[in-house]
Design a protein around this motif. Structure first.
Motif, PDB file in Angstrom:
ATOM      1  N   THR A 164       0.851  -1.188   0.000  1.00 57.25           N
ATOM      2  CA  THR A 164       0.000   0.000   0.000  1.00 57.25           C
ATOM      3  C   THR A 164       0.889   1.241   0.000  1.00 57.25           C
ATOM      4  N   PRO A 165       0.776   2.121  -1.002  1.00 58.18           N
ATOM      5  CA  PRO A 165       1.632   3.314  -1.036  1.00 58.18           C
ATOM      6  C   PRO A 165       1.248   4.306   0.051  1.00 58.18           C
ATOM      7  N   ALA A 166       2.240   5.065   0.520  1.00 62.38           N
ATOM      8  CA  ALA A 166       1.996   6.097   1.526  1.00 62.38           C
ATOM      9  C   ALA A 166       1.373   7.313   0.862  1.00 62.38           C
ATOM     10  N   SER A 167       0.508   7.993   1.619  1.00 60.75           N
ATOM     11  CA  SER A 167      -0.147   9.190   1.088  1.00 60.75           C
ATOM     12  C   SER A 167       0.659  10.449   1.365  1.00 60.75           C
ATOM     13  N   THR A 168       1.723  10.328   2.176  1.00 62.26           N
ATOM     14  CA  THR A 168       2.569  11.473   2.493  1.00 62.26           C
ATOM     15  C   THR A 168       4.021  11.087   2.297  1.00 62.26           C
ATOM     16  N   ASN A 169       4.871  12.084   2.197  1.00 66.43           N
ATOM     17  CA  ASN A 169       6.297  11.833   2.010  1.00 66.43           C
ATOM     18  C   ASN A 169       6.954  11.217   3.244  1.00 66.43           C
ATOM     19  N   ASP A 228      -4.551  -5.161  15.807  1.00 65.40           N
ATOM     20  CA  ASP A 228      -5.642  -5.682  16.608  1.00 65.40           C
ATOM     21  C   ASP A 228      -6.555  -6.482  15.691  1.00 65.40           C
ATOM     22  N   GLY A 229      -6.422  -7.803  15.738  1.00 66.22           N
ATOM     23  CA  GLY A 229      -7.221  -8.640  14.849  1.00 66.22           C
ATOM     24  C   GLY A 229      -6.907  -8.351  13.395  1.00 66.22           C
ATOM     25  N   ASP A 230      -7.924  -7.966  12.636  1.00 68.95           N
ATOM     26  CA  ASP A 230      -7.742  -7.662  11.219  1.00 68.95           C
ATOM     27  C   ASP A 230      -7.391  -6.200  10.988  1.00 68.95           C
ATOM     28  N   ARG A 231      -7.164  -5.437  12.027  1.00 72.00           N
ATOM     29  CA  ARG A 231      -6.920  -4.001  11.864  1.00 72.00           C
ATOM     30  C   ARG A 231      -5.463  -3.663  12.125  1.00 72.00           C
ATOM     31  N   LEU A 232      -4.892  -2.900  11.192  1.00 76.32           N
ATOM     32  CA  LEU A 232      -3.559  -2.333  11.373  1.00 76.32           C
ATOM     33  C   LEU A 232      -3.730  -0.851  11.679  1.00 76.32           C
ATOM     34  N   TYR A 233      -3.084  -0.377  12.712  1.00 78.97           N
ATOM     35  CA  TYR A 233      -3.128   1.046  13.044  1.00 78.97           C
ATOM     36  C   TYR A 233      -1.786   1.656  12.648  1.00 78.97           C
ATOM     37  N   LEU A 234      -1.840   2.558  11.678  1.00 79.52           N
ATOM     38  CA  LEU A 234      -0.651   3.099  11.043  1.00 79.52           C
ATOM     39  C   LEU A 234      -0.488   4.569  11.384  1.00 79.52           C
ATOM     40  N   VAL A 235       0.754   5.011  11.317  1.00 78.03           N
ATOM     41  CA  VAL A 235       1.090   6.421  11.496  1.00 78.03           C
ATOM     42  C   VAL A 235       1.714   6.924  10.207  1.00 78.03           C
ATOM     43  N   ALA A 236       1.227   8.067   9.730  1.00 80.36           N
ATOM     44  CA  ALA A 236       1.780   8.709   8.544  1.00 80.36           C
ATOM     45  C   ALA A 236       1.765  10.213   8.775  1.00 80.36           C
ATOM     46  N   ASN A 237       2.900  10.759   9.229  1.00 83.91           N
ATOM     47  CA  ASN A 237       3.013  12.180   9.548  1.00 83.91           C
ATOM     48  C   ASN A 237       1.985  12.553  10.621  1.00 83.91           C
ATOM     49  N   ASN A 238       0.951  13.350  10.264  1.00 86.36           N
ATOM     50  CA  ASN A 238      -0.044  13.757  11.255  1.00 86.36           C
ATOM     51  C   ASN A 238      -1.319  12.916  11.174  1.00 86.36           C
ATOM     52  N   GLU A 239      -1.251  11.782  10.503  1.00 84.26           N
ATOM     53  CA  GLU A 239      -2.435  10.947  10.331  1.00 84.26           C
ATOM     54  C   GLU A 239      -2.348   9.676  11.173  1.00 84.26           C
TER      55      GLU A 239
END
Length: 693
Positions: free
Chosen positions: A577-582, A591-602
């Motif tokens: 999955t490509p990142a939406s920010t640089n 958590d189960g089927d969920r990935l919690y990701l960090v992308a800059n301020n997101e």
């Protein structure tokens, strides 16, 4: 367990029914208690089916089948009623998690544990076959781990060895991926079919993934009949034992007695259900069973206890909140909280989650306790059972009780704390020494000279570090070292040069299964074999940045300009999955089927199956650290403290509240950790425990 509902009987034979453990097509399984206080799992045939001669015959056959087996490895049948009222089967009540639950929570089992499990299950299969029966549905969810060892449950489709048809249509139930090829083809199934299922069970136990996979049932069945099992991630010592069990030709599969002899578990391997963290779950569930047995009797004319005390419904509701995994041996049914239900109280020290009426949306609830002033000014926090461990720059470690915030102990002059659940041991360094520390007392149990090191990871009983002793002045990334740990000390397992270029100084690591995965930004990623340190697979430099490895089960996620998912055993890429920010993506929590990701301020939530986006929430400033998941919430903070910490619903991303705390508004986000339906926050040496929903 659920309370009794409308239409549920209050009594079956000598058993007063307390609650519903589960239900299936033929009937419900209740928790029952007789007049002497003994508990049992009572499977009662549905009223409408009790009048159907074929269904009644099938139910009676199940009772006869279960009674025919005399083995310590199955749930003992204690009572059967076939006449005079609704038929029922009462079996020994088992308290313990199923094998699939254990693997999901703790990851693949180490080889000694798999050997002990395999030997015990093979011995039980031998007992079943000696009774002239074939189980025909052995799978991880039909294996309960108890303090006495693994127990096989659910004889609902077991048959005599010479039997074939089971239903009026002749259809033979089979669990995809565990039923043998002959069973999948509808052919006669004998004892070798159970041996095939055992092989598939041991693959799952040792890798955390099925031996046969596909996008739908037909694809899985095709792989069973025509394909080859996925054994790349199975440790070599086990593979040669498991592979013969999965032979296509039933005649080539070993006998259960041969499997018992070949597994030859080492001394102490049975500690999986004695000392492993799963033992804590077993202890808690057995305590629930004891409490149920001691619960005052109930008047048969009402749901009110004869003696004073909590109401029946309140007691059962409390048991439900406790999240006990209660296995019904004969019925093969158990109940667990759904993923979308309130988070369970798995341990006595867990907090009760907030209900919808317990907080005001948009307004942070009051803390459970705190803020409490601590000496801790570092950012590392660990949660270990009923303790939260803080790391100070002094350097010292401080342990606080999760229920009250009271300081429990202090360990002086140590830092970089990691925890090994399998050994119940804290690993921490001081100068050039590694210490094994008791989480119960904070006492240093042993020490091992390591030199100048940077800790990388710990998994099960192996600790990994970057040895910089001989390379400190040159900037060389040094050597990665693996130590085998015990309660009494450590010994070197292997030592390998860091497999990156000379100036790769931003190495990150994650350990899981039988792999250690290292990343170094633009230099890619390398997976090392946990047993000997050899390179198993690589993600090349030209493929782009590889950062922040995160391992769960048999999958490793690599962050960077794109988030990529790889099979841990052989490095096969699943999706990207490509990142939406640089700034790139990185996995902060799973958590189960969920990935919690960090992308800059997101803060982002993506699917673990294919990387697709589920929801996105933006902060005013870049995210600080990793998100924390606890209960039904996910928490995050920014690099600016004045923005506070924000809580969202983990499934939808709905904002719940923002918590601010008085203090200097300087840079550097809050430190957080979550466990037991609490989130612990640390700011300016103030420790606070917050509730969750």
């Amino acid at each position: 367990m659920k309370p009794l509902g409308h239409g549920d009987p209050l009594r079956s034979g000598p058993y007063r029914l307390i609650g519903v453990l589960g239900e299936g097509g033929m009937g419900k399984v209740y928790l029952g208690r007789d007049s002497s206080g003994r508990t049992a799992a009572v499977k009662v045939l549905r009223a409408e089916l009790a009048r159907d001669p074929q269904m009644l015959q099938r139910f009676l056959r199940e009772a006869e089948t279960a009674q025919a087996v005399r083995s310590k490895g199955v749930a003992r049948v204690v009572t059967v009623q076939t006449e005079g009222g609704r038929p029922f089967i009462a079996t020994e009540f088992l308290a313990g998690p199923t094998l699939d639950t254990v693997v999901q929570r703790y990851g693949p089992l180490q080889e000694p544990y798999v050997r002990a499990l395999g030997a015990a299950l093979a011995r039980t299969l031998g007992d079943i076959h000696a009774a002239g029966l074939v189980h025909r549905d052995l799978k991880p969810s039909n294996i309960v781990l108890t303090s006495a060892g693994p127990r096989v449950i659910d004889f609902g489709i077991a048959r005599p060895e010479h039997g074939l048809t089971l239903t009026a249509t002749g259809e033979i139930p089979v669990t995809p991926g565990y039923g043998a090829p002959e069973q999948a083809l509808g052919q006669r199934t004998g004892p070798p079919g159970d041996v095939f299922a055992l092989g598939a069970v041991l693959v799952h136990a040792s890798t955390g993934a099925p031996a046969y996979q596909g996008q739908h049932v037909a694809a899985v069945q095709y792989e069973v009949v025509h394909g080859e099992p996925r054994l790349a991630a199975v440790p070599s010592g086990l593979r040669q034992l498991i592979e013969p069990c999965l032979a296509k030709d039933a005649a080539l599969r070993p006998l259960p007695a041969q499997i018992v002899a070949a597994m030859a578990p080492p001394r102490g391997a049975g500690k999986l259900w004695k000392q492993h963290p799963v033992a804590a779950e077993i202890d808690q569930l057995e305590e629930w069973a004891r409490r149920l047995a001691a619960f005052p009797d109930l008047d048969t004319r009402s749901s009110t206890p004869v003696t004073d005390g909590p109401s029946r419904r309140r007691f059962i509701t409390g048991l439900t909140a406790g999240g006990a995994v209660l296995a019904a041996g004969g019925g093969g049914a158990w109940w667990m909280l759904r993923d979308d239900a309130a988070p369970p109280r798995e341990h006595p020290w867990d907090a009760d989650p907030l209900g919808d009426d317990d907080y005001e949306k948009g307004k942070a609830p009051d803390p459970l306790w705190g803020p409490k002033k601590t000496p801790a000014d570092g950012s590392r926090m660990l949660t270990i059972r009923d303790l939260v461990i803080l790391e100070a720059e002094a350097p010292d470690l401080f342990a606080y009780e999760v229920t009250t915030g009271k300081r429990k102990w202090t360990a002086k002059n140590v830092w970089e704390a990691f925890y090994s659940p399998s050994l119940d041991l804290i690993l921490a360094t001081s100068s050039d020494v590694l210490y094994g520390i008791s989480p119960r007392t904070g006492h240093k149990l042993w020490e091992y000279e390591v030199g100048i090191v940077s800790s990388m990871a710990v998994h099960e009983d192996v600790y990994y570090f970057d040895d910089l002793s001989s390379n400190w002045s040159t900037g060389d990334p040094g050597n990665v070292v693996a130590l085998r740990l015990t309660k009494r000390g450590a010994r070197m397992l292997w030592r390998k040069r860091i497999p990156f270029d000379f100036d790769a100084d931003d190495i990150e690591a994650a350990a899981g299964g039988d792999r250690l995965v290292l990343t170094a930004g633009e230099y890619g990623a390398v997976a090392l074999d946990a047993a000997d340190g050899r390179t198993v697979w690589k993600v090349p430099r030209k493929s782009g940045n590889a950062r922040a490895p995160y391992i769960t089960g048999q999958t490793v996620y690599l962050g960077g300009q794109s988030l990529r998912s790889f099979r841990l055993g052989d490095g096969d890429r699943k999706w990207s999955t490509p990142a939406s920010t640089n700034s790139g993506l990185s996995v902060g929590a799973v958590d189960g089927d969920r990935l919690y990701l960090v992308a800059n301020n997101e803060l982002r939530c993506h699917s673990a199956r294919d990387g697709s986006e589920k929801w996105v929430q933006e902060l005013e400033n870049p995210v600080h650290g990793k998100p924390v998941v606890s209960g039904n919430t996910v928490w995050v903070s920014s690099t600016q403290r004045f923005e506070g910490i924000k809580a969202f619903r983990k499934d939808t991303g709905e904002p719940l509240w923002t918590r601010h705390e008085k203090g200097k508004d300087k840079k550097g986000g809050w430190s957080m950790a979550g466990a037991g339906n609490r989130v612990f926050t640390l700011r300016d040496q103030n420790l606070t425990a917050m509730p969750v929903v």
